[in-house]
Structures are given as C-alpha cells and as structure tokens.
Design a protein around this motif. Structure first.
Motif, mmCIF file in Angstrom:
data_model
loop_
_atom_site.group_PDB
_atom_site.id
_atom_site.type_symbol
_atom_site.label_atom_id
_atom_site.label_comp_id
_atom_site.label_asym_id
_atom_site.label_seq_id
_atom_site.Cartn_x
_atom_site.Cartn_y
_atom_site.Cartn_z
ATOM 1 N N GLY A 12 0.829 -1.209 0.000
ATOM 2 C CA GLY A 12 0.000 0.000 0.000
ATOM 3 C C GLY A 12 0.863 1.258 0.000
ATOM 4 N N ASP A 33 0.797 -8.369 2.637
ATOM 5 C CA ASP A 33 -0.293 -7.627 1.988
ATOM 6 C C ASP A 33 -1.118 -8.653 1.196
ATOM 7 O OD1 ASP A 33 -0.386 -4.290 0.983
ATOM 8 O OD2 ASP A 33 -1.803 -5.754 0.152
ATOM 9 N N TYR A 39 -8.057 -0.640 -5.317
ATOM 10 C CA TYR A 39 -7.632 0.226 -6.430
ATOM 11 C C TYR A 39 -6.615 -0.542 -7.262
ATOM 12 C CZ TYR A 39 -3.684 1.560 -3.311
ATOM 13 O OH TYR A 39 -2.588 1.551 -2.466
ATOM 14 N N LYS A 44 0.241 -1.369 -6.925
ATOM 15 C CA LYS A 44 0.804 -2.126 -5.794
ATOM 16 C C LYS A 44 1.957 -3.006 -6.268
ATOM 17 C CE LYS A 44 -3.596 -2.076 -3.368
ATOM 18 N NZ LYS A 44 -4.635 -2.733 -2.613
ATOM 19 N N ARG A 47 5.023 -0.943 -6.821
ATOM 20 C CA ARG A 47 5.676 -0.597 -5.543
ATOM 21 C C ARG A 47 6.519 -1.781 -5.066
ATOM 22 N NH1 ARG A 47 -0.008 1.125 -3.261
ATOM 23 N NH2 ARG A 47 -0.150 3.340 -3.716
ATOM 24 N N ILE A 66 -0.535 -12.402 1.856
ATOM 25 C CA ILE A 66 -1.385 -13.067 2.854
ATOM 26 C C ILE A 66 -2.476 -12.105 3.293
ATOM 27 C CG2 ILE A 66 -1.385 -13.774 5.299
ATOM 28 C CD1 ILE A 66 1.272 -15.044 4.859
ATOM 29 N N LEU A 89 -0.410 -1.620 8.953
ATOM 30 C CA LEU A 89 -0.985 -0.580 8.085
ATOM 31 C C LEU A 89 -2.041 -1.172 7.165
ATOM 32 C CD1 LEU A 89 2.415 1.144 7.171
ATOM 33 C CD2 LEU A 89 0.703 2.007 8.779
ATOM 34 N N ALA A 90 -2.124 -2.491 7.099
ATOM 35 C CA ALA A 90 -3.123 -3.131 6.230
ATOM 36 C C ALA A 90 -4.511 -2.826 6.770
ATOM 37 C CB ALA A 90 -2.907 -4.640 6.194
ATOM 38 N N GLN A 92 -8.865 -1.845 5.186
ATOM 39 C CA GLN A 92 -9.698 -1.273 4.138
ATOM 40 C C GLN A 92 -9.753 0.217 4.428
ATOM 41 O OE1 GLN A 92 -11.104 -2.520 1.230
ATOM 42 N NE2 GLN A 92 -11.252 -0.306 1.015
ATOM 43 N N ALA A 93 -9.116 1.003 3.548
ATOM 44 C CA ALA A 93 -9.066 2.453 3.744
ATOM 45 C C ALA A 93 -10.218 3.125 2.995
ATOM 46 C CB ALA A 93 -7.715 2.969 3.251
ATOM 47 N N TYR A 107 -14.383 -6.917 7.848
ATOM 48 C CA TYR A 107 -13.493 -8.039 7.516
ATOM 49 C C TYR A 107 -12.019 -7.698 7.785
ATOM 50 C CZ TYR A 107 -11.197 -11.486 4.482
ATOM 51 O OH TYR A 107 -10.384 -12.458 3.970
ATOM 52 N N TYR A 158 -16.019 3.470 8.533
ATOM 53 C CA TYR A 158 -14.548 3.444 8.505
ATOM 54 C C TYR A 158 -13.998 3.995 9.823
ATOM 55 C CZ TYR A 158 -9.804 5.009 7.384
ATOM 56 O OH TYR A 158 -8.446 5.238 7.411
ATOM 57 N N LYS A 162 -11.795 2.272 13.059
ATOM 58 C CA LYS A 162 -10.508 2.761 13.555
ATOM 59 C C LYS A 162 -10.575 3.035 15.067
ATOM 60 C CE LYS A 162 -8.086 2.614 9.779
ATOM 61 N NZ LYS A 162 -6.937 1.712 9.669
ATOM 62 N N PHE A 186 -3.483 11.956 9.239
ATOM 63 C CA PHE A 186 -4.313 12.970 8.573
ATOM 64 C C PHE A 186 -3.927 12.918 7.090
ATOM 65 C CE2 PHE A 186 -6.103 15.821 11.968
ATOM 66 C CZ PHE A 186 -5.720 15.042 13.048
HETATM 67 N N1 NAD Z 1 -3.358 7.590 3.366
HETATM 68 C C1 NAD Z 1 -4.024 8.311 4.260
HETATM 69 O O1 NAD Z 1 -4.198 9.533 4.110
HETATM 70 C C2 NAD Z 1 -4.578 7.668 5.508
HETATM 71 C C3 NAD Z 1 -5.292 8.486 6.398
HETATM 72 C C4 NAD Z 1 -5.802 7.908 7.553
HETATM 73 C C5 NAD Z 1 -5.584 6.575 7.839
HETATM 74 N N2 NAD Z 1 -4.901 5.804 6.934
HETATM 75 C C6 NAD Z 1 -4.704 4.377 7.281
HETATM 76 O O2 NAD Z 1 -3.334 4.072 7.069
HETATM 77 C C7 NAD Z 1 -3.197 2.719 6.610
HETATM 78 C C8 NAD Z 1 -2.429 2.691 5.306
HETATM 79 O O3 NAD Z 1 -3.134 3.484 4.351
HETATM 80 P P1 NAD Z 1 -2.703 3.627 2.840
HETATM 81 O O4 NAD Z 1 -3.063 4.989 2.411
HETATM 82 O O5 NAD Z 1 -1.325 3.122 2.671
HETATM 83 O O6 NAD Z 1 -3.741 2.618 2.182
HETATM 84 P P2 NAD Z 1 -3.536 1.514 1.040
HETATM 85 O O7 NAD Z 1 -4.916 1.050 0.673
HETATM 86 O O8 NAD Z 1 -2.672 2.054 -0.039
HETATM 87 O O9 NAD Z 1 -2.752 0.362 1.787
HETATM 88 C C9 NAD Z 1 -3.384 -0.646 2.543
HETATM 89 C C10 NAD Z 1 -2.862 -1.982 2.063
HETATM 90 O O10 NAD Z 1 -3.438 -2.994 2.885
HETATM 91 C C11 NAD Z 1 -3.769 -4.094 2.078
HETATM 92 N N3 NAD Z 1 -4.863 -4.815 2.754
HETATM 93 C C12 NAD Z 1 -6.143 -4.407 2.920
HETATM 94 N N4 NAD Z 1 -6.849 -5.337 3.559
HETATM 95 C C13 NAD Z 1 -5.992 -6.363 3.824
HETATM 96 C C14 NAD Z 1 -6.138 -7.628 4.455
HETATM 97 N N5 NAD Z 1 -7.310 -8.059 4.937
HETATM 98 N N6 NAD Z 1 -5.048 -8.428 4.550
HETATM 99 C C15 NAD Z 1 -3.843 -8.043 4.045
HETATM 100 N N7 NAD Z 1 -3.661 -6.865 3.424
HETATM 101 C C16 NAD Z 1 -4.727 -6.030 3.324
HETATM 102 C C17 NAD Z 1 -4.181 -3.512 0.747
HETATM 103 O O11 NAD Z 1 -3.992 -4.432 -0.321
HETATM 104 C C18 NAD Z 1 -3.269 -2.291 0.620
HETATM 105 O O12 NAD Z 1 -2.135 -2.561 -0.177
HETATM 106 C C19 NAD Z 1 -4.622 2.179 6.516
HETATM 107 O O13 NAD Z 1 -4.901 1.514 7.718
HETATM 108 C C20 NAD Z 1 -5.466 3.430 6.401
HETATM 109 O O14 NAD Z 1 -6.775 3.214 6.888
HETATM 110 C C21 NAD Z 1 -4.388 6.327 5.786
#
Ligand code: NAD
Length: 341
Positions: A12, A33, A39, A44, A47, A66, A89-90, A92-93, A107, A158, A162, A186
C-alpha cells in the motif's frame, strides 16, 4: 537471532514508503499484503518491484501475499521470524467506500486486526504500531483536533472501525503487556499515493480536462501531510515504544498507577489548508486551470481536519513538515513520470 520488523499493508501507499525506508536502512523486514483490488493492482505491484530491487546489505527483505483474515498463515510467519516490532498498516481504507461496502471494513479492520493482535500476543511481540485515522474525530467542531478530544461520534463506519482498533489495542496492551502506539494519520499525500484520494483524483481530472467535483462548495480544509514526514515520524515511534501515560489514562480511578503501555498520536501537518487553495497549487504546478463542479457535502465527510501534534512533539521532539508547495511539486513530478503525462 536476527531482529525483524513486520509491516502489513506493505504494497500500500504508506506501507511501501515505510518498507523502502526500513530496508534501505539495513533493517530486516517482512512485508505482508493481500494485494486486494480496492484500487489498481498494478500500482501495488510496481511498488513491490521497487522494494524487491533495493540492494540489501546484510539484511533480509521478504514479502508474503497473505490476508489478515488468515491467522494460521500469519502465525507461521511470526513463528519463523519472531518479530519484536509490528507496524499494522493493512486495512480497508477510504471513508466514502465504507458506505458502499461496509463488510470490507469489518473483515479487514476488525476481524483482520483482531488476528494481528492475537498473533502479536502468541508470538510475544513487544512493540505494535497500528494505523488509525483523523476520521475518528468525526463530527467534532473544535479544531485543531487533539488526542484528548472525545471520539464518541464517528460519522462513517470506517471511522468506527478505527476507533474500535484503538480500543482493541488498549485492551491487548493492558492484558498482555504489548506496547501499542496508535497512529492517527491525517490526509497523507505524495509520490506513489492512493488513486482514490483527492490529490490523485484532482490531478487526473485536471490533466484530462475533466471537471472536478468539489464538495461542500469548497468550504473544507485538510491537514495535507507529506508522506516523507509521516515515515520520519513512524521511524521515531518504532524506536520509542509506548510506555504508560498517566495523561492518556487520566479517567482511570487512580491515573498515577495506570499500567497500559498504549499511546495514540495525531500524525498530521499542523498547517491545514483550504481545499480550493490546495487545488490552486495543483493547477499552478500543472499549468492548467481546473473545471470545477460544486456539490453538497457527502455523507461521512468531515468538513475541516486540523491536527494538534503537541503530544507527539513532547514524545519524539521537534517535527519538520514539508511545505505543501514542495510536496505538490514532488507529487506532480512523480505523477507525470508514472502515468506518462
Ligand atoms: N493515506 C491516508 O491519508 C490515511 C489516512 C488515515 C488513515 N490511513 C490508514 O493508514 C493505513 C495505510 O493506508 P494507505 O493509504 O497506505 O492505504 P492503502 O490502501 O494504499 O494500503 C493498505 C494496504 O493494505 C492491504 N490490505 C487491505 N486489507 C488487507 C487484508 N485483509 N489483509 C492483508 N492486506 C490487506 C491492501 O492491499 C493495501 O495494499 C490504513 O490503515 C489506512 O486506513 C491512511
């Protein structure tokens, strides 16, 4: 025995940047991941290609595809590599998608996170950092948002997941002595960013001369935070595991004897910016004026986000923020190169 850090969500946006930083610093990293299709999967994969090409010193980098729902597979990895630190960090964002597909949030963010906590417990992980979000502040009108403010009024599922993560982590830190640090991100932006977030959506539309939808008639502000600043802060927090915090536990009957090693921090640029000003900076960098469609606020959206990072500064010292001008420059440079515009 080698020390390993597990980073979930490694493919991600934030996970990729964190892994890149850790691997380049000679640290042994295990990335996890499920590479879901929320998306474009090719982003991904690209990356991961970059991570796989980083020259290793004597350190190890391994990636496992995984799902957090698969506790047995997680356990096998944790048993083999015995990580002392985990950065989860995994998830659903995305706020808006939680109105469309609520079960994806239960989930990954609830069931998946409960598995992370369990494997951390079973494998004696000492230090767990986990992603939370500024969306936990929900309908709060007092700005800037402080960790001491109530988070009892989430306005999206969402955000509710959190807040639940914070409560779940609190319980595990109390019951099993795992040091837990909650990261309330943020709006994070920058190269390799998420295609469902405003900077990417706006840039794509401006370049293709399509109109951009601006909600609440542009009357919104965001604490846009540059990715490198976030990674620097996470790095410092990895190196300073949470200890009991009498301030945070002030509502306990006897706060001075609080025992939970759990801290929660805002990670957000303390200079928030009006959405229309942000768009203007994108236009200037792209040299194209946007076509705008003004619309009402969307369900689940927070009008203003603004971050008070005084507790974080107290904990890790001064924080340098990249200016939005510089951040946008770097972001657009990457965007044009990546999408060949
Ligand atoms: N980017 C932001 O501005 C922001 C803001 C607030 C919170 N967050 C939180 O930070 C974290 C990282 O965000 P991001 O922007 O990198 O999002 P992202 O969606 O790019 O990365 C999340 C990754 O987690 C993986 N994933 C999702 N569900 C999974 C599961 N069940 N098992 C394994 N992998 C799983 C996805 O494939 C993805 O690659 C998330 O928890 C998100 O909620 C992000």
């Amino acid at each position: 025995m080698r020390n390993f850090i597990v980073v979930t969500g490694a493919a991600g946006f934030i996970g990729f940047h964190l892994c890149r930083r850790l691997i380049s610093s000679g640290i042994n990293v295990i990335g996890i991941d499920n590479i879901n299709n929320y998306y474009d999967i090719s982003l991904k994969e690209r990356r991961l290609e970059i991570l796989n090409k980083i020259p290793l010193e004597k350190n190890t980098w391994k990636f496992f595809k995984i799902d957090l729902a698969n506790k047995d597979s997680l356990l096998k990895i944790f048993e083999k590599y015995v990580p002392k630190t985990v950065v989860n960090l995994a998830a659903q964002a995305g706020v808006r998608y939680s109105l469309e597909n609520p079960s994806a949030y239960i989930y990954s963010n609830i069931f998946g996170f409960s598995n992370i906590l369990e494997v951390c417990k079973i494998s004696d992980v000492e230090n767990l950092l986990y992603a939370s979000s500024s969306s936990v502040y929900g309908g709060n009108t007092k700005v800037p948002f402080s960790e001491n403010d109530s988070v009892n009024h989430p306005i999206s599922l969402y955000a509710a997941t959190k807040i639940s993560n914070e409560l779940m982590a609190h319980t595990y830190s109390h019951l099993y002595g795992i040091a837990c640090t909650g990261l309330r991100f943020f709006t994070v932006y920058g190269p390799w960013g998420r295609p469902d977030m405003a900077p990417m959506i706006f840039t794509k539309a401006i370049l293709s001369r399509k109109s951009i939808r601006i909600f609440n008639n542009g009357n919104m502000s965001r604490s846009f935070t540059y990715i490198n600043d976030i990674i620097e802060i996470i790095w410092k927090l990895i190196n300073k595991p949470a200890t009991p915090d009498s301030e945070f536990n002030r509502d306990l009957p006897n706060p001075s004897t609080s025992w939970n090693s759990h801290r929660i921090f805002n990670l957000g640029n303390e200079n928030s910016i009006n959405l229309l000003d942000f768009i203007h900076l994108l236009e200037e960098e792209l040299g194209i004026e946007s076509l705008k469609e003004y619309e009402d606020i969307q369900a689940g959206d927070v009008i203003n986000t603004s971050s008070d990072c005084s507790s974080l500064r107290k904990w890790i010292g001064p924080i340098d923020y990249t200016s939005v001008n510089k951040g946008i420059k770097e972001f657009i440079k990457w965007y044009k190169d990546y999408y060949k515009n």
